[in-house]
Design a protein around this motif. Structure first.
Motif, short mmCIF file in Angstrom:
data_model
loop_
_atom_site.label_atom_id
_atom_site.label_comp_id
_atom_site.label_asym_id
_atom_site.label_seq_id
_atom_site.Cartn_x
_atom_site.Cartn_y
_atom_site.Cartn_z
N GLU A 1 21.29 20.57 -1.41
CA GLU A 1 20.97 19.19 -1.73
C GLU A 1 19.88 19.14 -2.79
O GLU A 1 18.71 19.36 -2.51
N SER A 2 20.28 18.84 -4.02
CA SER A 2 19.29 18.68 -5.08
C SER A 2 18.68 17.29 -4.97
O SER A 2 19.14 16.43 -4.22
N VAL A 3 17.64 17.05 -5.76
CA VAL A 3 17.01 15.73 -5.76
C VAL A 3 18.02 14.65 -6.14
O VAL A 3 17.93 13.51 -5.70
N TRP A 4 19.03 15.03 -6.94
CA TRP A 4 20.03 14.08 -7.41
C TRP A 4 21.01 13.68 -6.30
O TRP A 4 21.84 12.80 -6.50
N GLU A 5 20.92 14.32 -5.15
CA GLU A 5 21.85 14.03 -4.05
C GLU A 5 21.14 13.48 -2.82
O GLU A 5 21.72 13.44 -1.74
N THR A 6 19.90 13.07 -2.98
CA THR A 6 19.10 12.63 -1.84
C THR A 6 19.19 11.12 -1.62
O THR A 6 19.47 10.35 -2.54
N VAL A 7 18.91 10.73 -0.38
CA VAL A 7 18.78 9.32 -0.02
C VAL A 7 17.34 9.09 0.43
O VAL A 7 16.93 9.57 1.48
N PRO A 8 16.53 8.39 -0.36
CA PRO A 8 15.13 8.17 0.04
C PRO A 8 15.09 7.29 1.29
O PRO A 8 15.81 6.30 1.41
N HIS A 9 14.22 7.66 2.21
CA HIS A 9 14.15 6.93 3.47
C HIS A 9 12.70 6.93 3.97
O HIS A 9 11.90 7.79 3.59
N PRO A 10 12.36 5.98 4.83
CA PRO A 10 10.97 5.90 5.30
C PRO A 10 10.67 6.99 6.33
O PRO A 10 11.54 7.37 7.12
N SER A 11 9.44 7.48 6.32
CA SER A 11 9.04 8.45 7.34
C SER A 11 8.87 7.79 8.69
O SER A 11 8.91 8.45 9.72
N CYS A 12 8.66 6.49 8.68
CA CYS A 12 8.57 5.72 9.92
C CYS A 12 9.85 4.89 10.02
O CYS A 12 10.02 3.91 9.29
N GLU A 13 10.76 5.30 10.89
CA GLU A 13 12.09 4.70 10.98
C GLU A 13 12.11 3.59 12.02
O GLU A 13 12.03 3.84 13.23
N ALA B 1 0.85 -1.19 0.00
CA ALA B 1 0.00 0.00 0.00
C ALA B 1 0.88 1.24 0.00
O ALA B 1 2.09 1.15 0.24
N PRO B 2 0.33 2.44 -0.26
CA PRO B 2 1.18 3.64 -0.25
C PRO B 2 1.97 3.77 1.05
O PRO B 2 1.47 3.47 2.13
N ALA B 3 3.22 4.22 0.92
CA ALA B 3 4.12 4.33 2.06
C ALA B 3 4.60 5.78 2.18
O ALA B 3 4.99 6.39 1.18
N PHE B 4 4.59 6.32 3.39
CA PHE B 4 5.17 7.65 3.64
C PHE B 4 6.69 7.56 3.53
O PHE B 4 7.32 6.74 4.21
N VAL B 5 7.28 8.39 2.66
CA VAL B 5 8.73 8.43 2.51
C VAL B 5 9.18 9.89 2.49
O VAL B 5 8.35 10.81 2.44
N ASN B 6 10.47 10.09 2.53
CA ASN B 6 11.02 11.44 2.46
C ASN B 6 12.34 11.40 1.70
O ASN B 6 12.93 10.32 1.54
N THR B 7 12.78 12.56 1.24
CA THR B 7 14.05 12.66 0.53
C THR B 7 14.87 13.82 1.08
O THR B 7 15.74 13.64 1.90
N PHE B 8 14.56 15.05 0.67
CA PHE B 8 15.36 16.21 1.05
C PHE B 8 15.51 16.33 2.57
O PHE B 8 14.52 16.41 3.28
N GLN B 9 16.75 16.36 3.04
CA GLN B 9 16.98 16.48 4.47
C GLN B 9 18.30 17.19 4.80
O GLN B 9 18.59 17.42 5.96
N ARG B 10 19.11 17.51 3.76
CA ARG B 10 20.48 17.91 4.06
C ARG B 10 20.87 19.23 3.40
O ARG B 10 21.75 19.30 2.54
N GLY B 11 20.23 20.30 3.80
CA GLY B 11 20.69 21.63 3.44
C GLY B 11 20.21 22.13 2.09
O GLY B 11 19.67 21.40 1.26
N SER B 12 20.45 23.42 1.86
CA SER B 12 19.91 24.12 0.70
C SER B 12 20.53 23.68 -0.62
O SER B 12 19.93 23.87 -1.67
#
Length: 955
Positions: free
Chosen positions: A508-520, A495-506
């Protein structure tokens, strides 16, 4: 050397051959600004010879300069060598054409002028090297269908202007089926399984250069089928409409097809094409079926018509009557709506009867979402808008309520998603963590020594709504569970999962992100999941955390206001009252976007320890910031805890004074809390002032302001202009690319101002539009046959005057449109802005250009919606390294390693299975820039609602 100028001039005429055009160019290099450790510069290349396709500019720095960010092209650097590939909107340099790129760089001493300027990898006067071959897949035809067991015959034409063809490879979905080294190039595919395929041919020449053909889509069926297009149809009452019927495959004999109404209103009948015959000669030629609506003035009806034939799967079409007075643009809206809602189009995935919109139909697309079948809170807000416009036209409001229910079910975290809010302490909202410019500054250490202010909203909200939960959307959802984190990071649910990407400063483009779960839960990533990539802490706890994009929630409120108005005009406000009530509640929680990140006092806030902690509402700037966020421990934690933060930086494109008006002036949308209505009244005034303060001398709206310079309350440069004590920032929050470079943010923000102007006649909104509209129109062109050019990228110079309550006109703040494009979503948003402005002001030229843009969009229709081709030079960044600290290692759910040296693509290996991946891989291997046609959900809805807006405003 500020203002230094270097000019490289080469004019060489080569013999004109098909293999390589004559290359002649001039290059001008100009340092535009320089400070102790950095500089900015422009480089202009002028084509003095023949047309240069897919241009790429290169040079060598003499003193170790390093580019930190660039614009108007795709920059890469290896040592001292810089390569700038053309932007997607300008792939070719025509004779006499000049292209200018710009960049910001760092220096550690001298700043000498570059040398060795090249075009397409060779000196301007060079030969151009080995020309790639040409190839076209000539068979099968695009859209062809085959039956399981059939042989699929593939054929290609290939040629090499400066050599010979070594061989041609034939592939299906990126898997090589076979090769042929002798013309005519063919291959017989005998074991194709049932399913859709993307076929390509790749020609390889004797020099090793290779070219992949444009893809051809086919489908292998288990049984022959009838095909009806479109799958739904709107017919004016008393008029008629048509759809087409054809066969999926060549028959062995004549096929008799019957078309009849199988359910629904008897006022809709087959008036032509009730009996069709297909033969072996014309089976693939569509035959027309006409549906007539009775001219009886009765209630509008719907019916389902079925095309059937012995031995064939049937095809159905739903036909709906619309009022006889329906305008052409209303008809265009209904056609676009039907395409978007057609399950075959692929804009949605269904879960238990509710629809979840994808970011785009296509899966291989990287923007703010890094996959096409992710979705955003923005997409949900556009889904609401689509259904609100549909309700205005048809009087049917159940789809709008269904859209709100889907939003609440899937992208607003529920009780199980945010379980420990009861442990939240409003007197200590969150622990301070400084931001850093680049990902290399992370993980960032928590600092308990910095005081934070009080949260003045939490107690008021919990007492008003009887819960400690937050009612707001998280911004990013993995609809298909592509990453595999699943619900709450357990990886077990598709089913759909909450995720996040941008976390590391101004930076950090999408090309430099590490996708991670919103529920760790620490089930993926490293020892501490992914937490220690972002924060440096003594201990780590399993936790949940969500980030809200305030522009999306505000748009949801805006659309709820429109639905309330439109349903009310129909005498049916009660049909949407429950959803409108929830919108008012969402607006109550959206006030978190009005606050400094750590609830510190607004104004002259310099120094993390020196800047005073706020109390009451003196930490509110009353603007829409870039985000607010909240999180806490999982229930399994030994000690429950929770946190909340606001947002210190506000971008002009996120402001929504229409939503603020609705939440402060419209009874049905006034929040239930004691101070919500008052806060939104203040916010409406503050947002309009903000836009006045940021309006350039030309009319465009500059970036924004922040209460926390550099994200750590640093001191801004001396003389930085202020707005209620916040500091001007031309690119708030997001620097790669600069956040106010894209013209789309202009349209998104100003469209709301235009709607406010139309709804209320607000003179401040009108004054902003009086300057913005002529500037936008002067930079927009609409031709014939679907040609149009709207602004794409902008450059900013100077700064506004410090705000004293009255606009100065900002004579020292300037904007220049430096590129144009055919972004259909931006064009639709611009059309809506012009139409709403024209409806209130009477500006005939604005209305005419708005209508011209709508007509240009209509000329770019395809079976899925309205779209134009895009070149994606930025896809070179699939190979970009993602910063991972030394000593850190972990795994994605599918086993992709995450470690120093990992790239964007290596931690997303699923992309290699995407049908569009071969085009990207060829590009990464040195081939041509790939071209795609995308159907973004938000853009398609913007187009539909633009048609609906014309009908609303002008009939």
């Amino acid at each position: 050397m500020p203002g230094a100028l270097a000019t490289a001039l080469v004019a060489a005429l080569l013999p004109a051959t098909p293999a390589a055009a004559a290359v002649a160019c001039s290059v001008e290099y100009n340092v535009t600004n320089e400070w102790g450790s950095g500089f900015t510069a422009d480089v202009s290349v002028t084509n003095e010879g023949d047309a240069v396709p897919d241009w790429s500019l290169g040079w060598t720095f003499p003193d170790g300069q390093q580019i930190t960010n660039g614009w108007n092209g795709e920059f890469s650097q290896s040592g001292d060598t810089v390569t700038v590939n053309h932007p997607g909107w300008n792939p070719d340099l025509d004779p006499g054409e000049t292209a200018t790129v710009g960049f910001q760089g760092s220096i550690s001493g001298a700043n000498g002028e570059p040398t060795g300027f090249t075009v397409n990898g060779v000196d301007c006067g060079g030969t151009g090297g080995n020309a790639p071959p040409e190839v076209e897949l000539t068979s099968p035809a695009d859209g062809a269908a085959f039956l399981a067991g059939d042989t699929v015959e593939l054929a290609a034409d290939a040629a090499d202007a400066d050599g010979s063809i070594e061989h041609v490879e034939f592939s299906a979905d990126g898997t090589v089926l076979g090769t042929d080294d002798t013309a005519p190039y063919t291959y017989s595919w005998t074991d194709a399984e049932v399913g859709p395929y993307s076929l390509t041919a790749t020609a390889v020449d004797d020099g090793g250069a290779e070219t992949e053909s444009a893809p051809v889509a086919i489908e292998v069926l288990s049984a022959p089928a009838l095909v009806a297009s479109p799958s739904s149809l709107s017919v004016r009452q008393g008029d008629s409409g048509t759809f087409d019927v054809s066969l999926s495959n060549e028959p062995s004999g004549d096929v008799s097809v019957e078309v009849a109404r199988t359910e629904g209103s008897e006022d809709l009948t087959v008036s032509g094409g009730a009996e069709l015959t297909f033969t072996g000669d014309d089976w693939d030629e569509a035959q027309e079926v006409s549906i007539a609506s009775a001219d009886n003035g009765g209630d509008l009806g719907t019916a389902v018509f079925t095309a059937s034939a012995e031995g064939y799967d049937a095809a159905t079409v739903e036909v709906r009557e619309v009022d006889a007075s329906t305008s052409d643009y209303e008809t265009a809206f209904l056609e676009q709506y039907e395409k978007i809602k057609d399950p075959a189009s692929g804009y949605f995935r269904e879960f238990g009867g509710l629809l979840v919109p994808y970011h785009s139909v296509e899966t291989l697309i990287v923007e703010a979402p890094d996959h096409g079948h992710a979705t955003t809170s923005e997409a949900f807000s556009y889904y609401l808008w689509l259904e609100a416009a549909y309700g205005r036209i048809t009087g049917e409001w159940e789809p709008f309520n269904d859209a709100w229910e889907s939003m609440e079910e899937f992208i607003i975290p529920g009780t199980e998603d945010q379980p420990t809010n009861g442990a939240y302490d409003p007197s200590a909202p969150a622990t301070y963590i400084p931001e850093h410019d680049t990902p290399q500054g992370y993980p960032s250490a928590l600092d308990n020594g910095v005081s934070v202010g009080e949260d003045p909203l939490a107690q008021e909200l919990s007492s008003t709504y009887g819960t400690d939960e937050v009612y707001g959307m998280h911004w990013l959802l993995d609809v298909d569970n592509t990453y595999g984190y699943g619900f709450c990071g357990d990886g077990t649910d598709d089913a759909p999962a909450f995720v996040n990407t941008f976390q590391r400063g101004s930076q950090e483009s999408v090309w430099e992100t590490v996708p991670h779960p919103s529920c760790e839960t620490f089930d993926h990533g490293g020892e501490n999941g992914f937490l220690d990539l972002f924060t440096d802490d003594g201990t780590y706890s399993e936790q949940w955390r969500y980030t809200n994009a305030p522009d999306a929630d505000a748009r949801a409120v805006q659309v709820a206001y429109l639905a309330h108005q439109w349903a009310g005009e129909q005498g049916n406000a009660g049909a949407v009252s429950e959803s409108v009530d929830k919108a008012a509640m969402m607006g109550d929680y959206l006030r978190y976007a009005m606050y400094d990140k750590y609830f510190k006092e607004i104004g002259d806030c310099v120094g993390a320890t020196e800047c005073a902690a706020g109390s009451g509402k003196n930490s509110a700037h009353y603007l829409m910031s870039w985000y607010y966020a909240w999180g806490g421990a999982l229930e399994s934690a030994q000690y429950p805890w929770a946190w909340r933060i606001g947002g210190s930086s506000s971008h002009q494109g996120y402001q929504n004074p229409l939503a603020a008006y609705a939440l402060s002036e419209v009874d049905a949308l006034e929040p239930d809390s004691a101070t919500g209505t008052e806060d939104w009244a203040t916010s409406m005034d503050r947002q309009l002032e903000f836009l006045q303060w940021l309006q350039s001398a030309e009319g465009g709206i500059a970036g924004g302001a922040t209460n926390s310079w550099a994200g750590d309350y640093s001191a801004p440069p001396a003389g930085t202009p202020q707005f209620y004590g916040m500091y001007y920032d031309w690119q708030p929050v997001w620097h790669d690319p600069p956040s106010n470079r894209w013209f789309g943010f202009q349209v998104w923000g100003i469209e709301r101002v235009a709607q406010l102007y139309h709804e209320t006649g607000d003179e401040r909104a009108g004054a902003i539009l009086d300057d913005w509209v002529p500037w936008a129109m002067a930079n927009t062109e609409v031709g014939t046959g679907g040609d149009f050019a709207v602004p794409a990228d902008m450059e900013w110079e100077g700064r506004p005057d410090t705000w004293d309550g009255t606009s100065t006109g900002n004579p020292d703040l300037h904007v220049e449109v430096v590129s144009h494009g055919q972004d259909v979503g931006v064009a639709a948003g611009l059309a809506k802005t012009l139409l709403y402005y024209a409806a209130e002001s009477g500006d005939a030229e604005a209305r005419a250009m708005g209508e011209d843009l709508l007509d240009a969009l209509l000329a770019n229709q395809d079976e899925l919606g309205i779209a134009t081709e895009e070149t994606r030079a930025d896809y070179r960044r699939f190979a970009d390294e993602v910063y991972i600290p030394e000593g850190w290692s972990g795994e994605m759910p599918n086993g992709d390693p995450v470690e120093p040296g990992s790239t964007f693509a290596s931690i997303r290996s699923f992309y290699e299975d995407d049908p569009a991946w071969p085009e990207v891989q060829e590009y990464l291997d040195g081939g041509e820039v790939p071209t795609f046609t995308y159907h973004r959900f938000w853009a398609q809805v913007d187009i539909a609602t633009a048609f609906a807006a014309h009908d609303e405003l002008f009939g």
